[in-house]
Scaffold this motif. Sequence first.
Motif, PDB file in Angstrom:
ATOM      1  N   ALA A   3      42.816  30.317  31.213  1.00 23.71           N
ATOM      2  CA  ALA A   3      43.356  31.306  32.149  1.00 23.71           C
ATOM      3  C   ALA A   3      44.101  32.400  31.388  1.00 23.71           C
ATOM      4  O   ALA A   3      44.046  33.581  31.755  1.00 23.71           O
ATOM      5  CB  ALA A   3      44.279  30.630  33.160  1.00 23.71           C
ATOM      6  N   GLU A   4      44.805  32.022  30.319  1.00 19.17           N
ATOM      7  CA  GLU A   4      45.533  32.992  29.505  1.00 19.17           C
ATOM      8  C   GLU A   4      44.579  33.960  28.805  1.00 19.17           C
ATOM      9  O   GLU A   4      44.934  35.100  28.513  1.00 19.17           O
ATOM     10  CB  GLU A   4      46.368  32.250  28.452  1.00 19.17           C
ATOM     11  CG  GLU A   4      47.496  31.430  29.019  1.00 19.17           C
ATOM     12  CD  GLU A   4      48.852  32.112  28.886  1.00 19.17           C
ATOM     13  OE1 GLU A   4      48.911  33.238  28.363  1.00 19.17           O
ATOM     14  OE2 GLU A   4      49.847  31.498  29.316  1.00 19.17           O
ATOM     15  N   LEU A   5      43.360  33.510  28.534  1.00 19.83           N
ATOM     16  CA  LEU A   5      42.394  34.307  27.781  1.00 19.83           C
ATOM     17  C   LEU A   5      41.388  35.028  28.669  1.00 19.83           C
ATOM     18  O   LEU A   5      40.561  35.796  28.179  1.00 19.83           O
ATOM     19  CB  LEU A   5      41.644  33.396  26.795  1.00 19.83           C
ATOM     20  CG  LEU A   5      42.532  32.725  25.732  1.00 19.83           C
ATOM     21  CD1 LEU A   5      41.769  31.591  25.059  1.00 19.83           C
ATOM     22  CD2 LEU A   5      43.012  33.737  24.715  1.00 19.83           C
ATOM     23  N   GLU A   6      41.468  34.788  29.964  1.00 17.45           N
ATOM     24  CA  GLU A   6      40.463  35.318  30.895  1.00 17.45           C
ATOM     25  C   GLU A   6      40.391  36.836  30.890  1.00 17.45           C
ATOM     26  O   GLU A   6      39.295  37.411  30.929  1.00 17.45           O
ATOM     27  CB  GLU A   6      40.754  34.810  32.303  1.00 17.45           C
ATOM     28  CG  GLU A   6      39.724  35.253  33.331  1.00 17.45           C
ATOM     29  CD  GLU A   6      39.955  34.616  34.695  1.00 17.45           C
ATOM     30  OE1 GLU A   6      39.416  35.147  35.677  1.00 17.45           O
ATOM     31  OE2 GLU A   6      40.679  33.603  34.780  1.00 17.45           O
ATOM     32  N   ALA A   7      41.519  37.512  30.830  1.00 15.66           N
ATOM     33  CA  ALA A   7      41.517  38.979  30.891  1.00 15.66           C
ATOM     34  C   ALA A   7      40.760  39.594  29.723  1.00 15.66           C
ATOM     35  O   ALA A   7      40.145  40.658  29.861  1.00 15.66           O
ATOM     36  CB  ALA A   7      42.954  39.494  30.920  1.00 15.66           C
ATOM     37  N   GLU A   8      40.782  38.933  28.568  1.00 12.91           N
ATOM     38  CA  GLU A   8      40.120  39.465  27.376  1.00 12.91           C
ATOM     39  C   GLU A   8      38.666  39.049  27.253  1.00 12.91           C
ATOM     40  O   GLU A   8      37.834  39.831  26.781  1.00 12.91           O
ATOM     41  CB  GLU A   8      40.851  38.990  26.119  1.00 12.91           C
ATOM     42  CG  GLU A   8      42.165  39.655  25.845  1.00 12.91           C
ATOM     43  CD  GLU A   8      42.779  39.119  24.569  1.00 12.91           C
ATOM     44  OE1 GLU A   8      42.242  39.421  23.485  1.00 12.91           O
ATOM     45  OE2 GLU A   8      43.785  38.393  24.660  1.00 12.91           O
ATOM     46  N   PHE A   9      38.364  37.810  27.650  1.00  8.12           N
ATOM     47  CA  PHE A   9      37.045  37.259  27.337  1.00  8.12           C
ATOM     48  C   PHE A   9      36.198  36.924  28.564  1.00  8.12           C
ATOM     49  O   PHE A   9      34.983  36.786  28.446  1.00  8.12           O
ATOM     50  CB  PHE A   9      37.204  36.003  26.466  1.00  8.12           C
ATOM     51  CG  PHE A   9      37.863  36.278  25.149  1.00  8.12           C
ATOM     52  CD1 PHE A   9      37.128  36.740  24.068  1.00  8.12           C
ATOM     53  CD2 PHE A   9      39.227  36.094  24.992  1.00  8.12           C
ATOM     54  CE1 PHE A   9      37.736  36.998  22.847  1.00  8.12           C
ATOM     55  CE2 PHE A   9      39.847  36.350  23.780  1.00  8.12           C
ATOM     56  CZ  PHE A   9      39.098  36.811  22.702  1.00  8.12           C
ATOM     57  N   GLY A  10      36.816  36.780  29.711  1.00 13.62           N
ATOM     58  CA  GLY A  10      36.067  36.450  30.906  1.00 13.62           C
ATOM     59  C   GLY A  10      36.433  35.075  31.446  1.00 13.62           C
ATOM     60  O   GLY A  10      37.165  34.309  30.810  1.00 13.62           O
ATOM     61  N   THR A  11      35.920  34.778  32.614  1.00  8.39           N
ATOM     62  CA  THR A  11      36.223  33.517  33.285  1.00  8.39           C
ATOM     63  C   THR A  11      35.480  32.363  32.631  1.00  8.39           C
ATOM     64  O   THR A  11      34.276  32.448  32.389  1.00  8.39           O
ATOM     65  CB  THR A  11      35.834  33.598  34.765  1.00  8.39           C
ATOM     66  OG1 THR A  11      36.530  34.684  35.373  1.00  8.39           O
ATOM     67  CG2 THR A  11      36.201  32.307  35.493  1.00  8.39           C
ATOM     68  N   ALA A  12      36.192  31.296  32.364  1.00  9.72           N
ATOM     69  CA  ALA A  12      35.603  30.127  31.720  1.00  9.72           C
ATOM     70  C   ALA A  12      35.142  29.104  32.742  1.00  9.72           C
ATOM     71  O   ALA A  12      35.716  28.981  33.822  1.00  9.72           O
ATOM     72  CB  ALA A  12      36.606  29.488  30.766  1.00  9.72           C
ATOM     73  N   LYS A  13      34.117  28.374  32.365  1.00  3.85           N
ATOM     74  CA  LYS A  13      33.677  27.207  33.131  1.00  3.85           C
ATOM     75  C   LYS A  13      34.210  25.974  32.415  1.00  3.85           C
ATOM     76  O   LYS A  13      33.949  25.783  31.220  1.00  3.85           O
ATOM     77  CB  LYS A  13      32.155  27.139  33.200  1.00  3.85           C
ATOM     78  CG  LYS A  13      31.641  25.844  33.821  1.00  3.85           C
ATOM     79  CD  LYS A  13      30.133  25.737  33.736  1.00  3.85           C
ATOM     80  CE  LYS A  13      29.641  24.387  34.273  1.00  3.85           C
ATOM     81  NZ  LYS A  13      28.169  24.247  34.145  1.00  3.85           N
ATOM     82  N   ILE A  14      34.968  25.152  33.121  1.00  7.62           N
ATOM     83  CA  ILE A  14      35.484  23.913  32.552  1.00  7.62           C
ATOM     84  C   ILE A  14      34.499  22.800  32.886  1.00  7.62           C
ATOM     85  O   ILE A  14      34.185  22.564  34.051  1.00  7.62           O
ATOM     86  CB  ILE A  14      36.872  23.592  33.112  1.00  7.62           C
ATOM     87  CG1 ILE A  14      37.849  24.720  32.771  1.00  7.62           C
ATOM     88  CG2 ILE A  14      37.382  22.261  32.559  1.00  7.62           C
ATOM     89  CD1 ILE A  14      39.226  24.545  33.373  1.00  7.62           C
ATOM     90  N   PHE A  15      34.001  22.133  31.874  1.00  9.38           N
ATOM     91  CA  PHE A  15      32.979  21.116  32.093  1.00  9.38           C
ATOM     92  C   PHE A  15      33.544  19.900  32.809  1.00  9.38           C
ATOM     93  O   PHE A  15      34.690  19.497  32.587  1.00  9.38           O
ATOM     94  CB  PHE A  15      32.350  20.683  30.764  1.00  9.38           C
ATOM     95  CG  PHE A  15      31.526  21.760  30.121  1.00  9.38           C
ATOM     96  CD1 PHE A  15      30.361  22.215  30.713  1.00  9.38           C
ATOM     97  CD2 PHE A  15      31.929  22.339  28.936  1.00  9.38           C
ATOM     98  CE1 PHE A  15      29.600  23.214  30.132  1.00  9.38           C
ATOM     99  CE2 PHE A  15      31.185  23.335  28.337  1.00  9.38           C
ATOM    100  CZ  PHE A  15      30.014  23.779  28.943  1.00  9.38           C
TER     101      PHE A  15
END
Length: 208
Positions: free
Chosen positions: A45-57
């Motif tokens: 969530a901290e990195l979302e603004a820079e890299f995009g939304t993550a999918k957590i497996f």
Amino acid sequence: MFTGIPIEALDFYEDLAADNSKTFWTAHKEIYDTAVRAPIAALVAELEAEFGTAKIFRPHRDVRFAKDKSPYKTAQGAVVHVNAGSGYYVQIDAAGLYVGGGFYSGETAQIARFRAAVDDSSRGAELVEILADLEAKKFRIGGDKLKTAPRGFAADHPRIDILRHKSLTAGREFGAPAWLSTPRTVKEVRASWNAIRPLVDWLGDVFA
């Protein structure tokens, strides 16, 4: 707010490897929720603004066609998809933190586009420089590879080693440094993903 990945996360996966059962999982699910999944969710969530939304497996394995019927994965990963099959990756397991990115999987047409780009003298040379820079920064270049030259390419092609790849990744194993349980982990993952960004961008141009 991300505060770090606690050592309990590593202990959890060490114990799960020894007893990969529903009984163990049920008894220790609260540890998974608080020491594993919640920190990973906060990290991406901290990195979302820079890299995009993550999918957590999801933690459960698909054992329908597997010989190994162990019900749970022994690592928690999350991926940010930039293009089909490529993007950024972070994982925690008993060994500690792993950060990576690149081209993890693809259909036959995608692999053909990848090889065509590697074969191109300009684009191929650019990729060689990107990979050399990553290796200099202590990333390990990996991915599935053919044992021989792919069909249509000479065995003495100047970039034959890269052409043999069916996937291409760059990753770094950090283990369990003292900062893993602190907010500094965000800084380290961010720096790693930024180092990998030229590879992800190169792949993005190929797969766009």
